[in-house]
Scaffold this active site. Sequence first.
Site, mmCIF file in Angstrom:
data_model
loop_
_atom_site.group_PDB
_atom_site.id
_atom_site.type_symbol
_atom_site.label_atom_id
_atom_site.label_comp_id
_atom_site.label_asym_id
_atom_site.label_seq_id
_atom_site.Cartn_x
_atom_site.Cartn_y
_atom_site.Cartn_z
ATOM 1 C CD GLU A 278 -2.614 -1.747 5.768
ATOM 2 O OE1 GLU A 278 -2.596 -2.726 6.395
ATOM 3 O OE2 GLU A 278 -2.228 -0.787 5.996
ATOM 4 C CD GLU A 279 -1.175 2.382 7.583
ATOM 5 O OE1 GLU A 279 -1.603 1.970 8.687
ATOM 6 O OE2 GLU A 279 -0.110 2.076 7.520
ATOM 7 C CG HIS B 261 -0.573 -0.068 2.663
ATOM 8 N ND1 HIS B 261 0.001 1.152 3.273
ATOM 9 C CD2 HIS B 261 0.111 -0.997 3.411
ATOM 10 C CE1 HIS B 261 0.263 0.987 4.506
ATOM 11 N NE2 HIS B 261 0.444 -0.481 4.529
ATOM 12 C CG ASP C 58 2.214 -3.862 5.519
ATOM 13 O OD1 ASP C 58 3.011 -2.851 5.944
ATOM 14 O OD2 ASP C 58 1.022 -3.559 5.204
#
Length: 389
Positions: free
Chosen positions: A223-224, A72, A244
């Site tokens: 994504e966060e 991401h 990640d």
Amino acid sequence: MSLVAIDIAYLARVLQDILAIPSPTGYTDEIARHVCEELEQLGIEYELTRRGAIRARMKGHSPKAARAFVAHVDTLGAQVKFLKDNGRLELVPIGHWSSRFAEGARVTVFSEKGAYRGTILPLKASGHTFNDEVDTLPVSWRTVELRIDAYAKSAEDVKKLGIDIGDIVAVDPQPEFLDNGFIVSRHLDDKAGVAVMLATLKALIASGETPMVDIYWLFTIAEETGHGATSILPPDVASLVAIDNGTSAPGQASEEFGVTIAMADQTGPFDYHLSRKLAQLCRDHEIKHQKDVFRYYRSDAAAAVEAGADVRTALITFGIDASHGYERIHMHALRSLAELAAAYALSPLAITRDTRNFSGLKGFTHQQVEEAEQTLAPEVEEPEPEAEE
């Protein structure tokens, strides 16, 4: 098959470039443009969703049972919650991070009239004024405020600047690339993963090898905030590997060196077969690796499964110290991840049944059910009793 060579200088350059582009969730247009331009330079075809998530494809010998990697481009940040009477800004976080790591941060607030610089400070920031009260102030987003580097003595002054509720605040990454391989910066989660994917792509192209199946490279933008790879996954993808960060901290097995393979996160176990295949590839190619389980963690892969995607998922990570804070990683982990990703991309298709969405029992996988052989401990002779006098 030998490992493909990873261009470390390219990896570092790409990471430096994308760290310099502010991209809190909800403010990712410019970094999406940058990644697309990088893909164009590599000669990789891609397409962009309405909001800016990116799906690139490297053609393989077959489109069926395709594989995908995902990272991401969005980061943590903040948003203006309220214009305060003292000319400062109340904030709410974008993503899950503590205001402890926001205090003292240099930031940019993006208004419709333009960008302004500023600093996030505790409400009681002057030791000469508040003395010990500076140390007893609670840690929370309600006890910090943004001081704008412009004339702003009141809420009305702030409005005149064009700053309004909802404006995005980006936190400076302040990156340092040290000669010993350590990289210290905010937002390494997950811009380091994005750099790994691009470096892997470059290495695969340079190798001249064609994968067995199509390989998709997915770059997500939310994504966060929990969205992840929900709408960008092609239907032919059978396996999804997220790249990640892995949290290196007390009680965790993640390291800043080598690859950390996550076996589970807060959403549950990752795919049994895919995770073990990645571990076996590490053993086959002598890539340093370790396994870990994360309690308070979710990834792009989790979001895809929760959205109903019937894909095998795995998570491979670079060990990161002080995640969602003042982060630190090492280039050894990034290189190791790129080597593993390339090895996986070129590896044979082990589960041919995955070429079909639905099928019968023939070709379905097995899991270990046999008891492990145990080596008996050697018998220990009992000592002779001492003779009585």
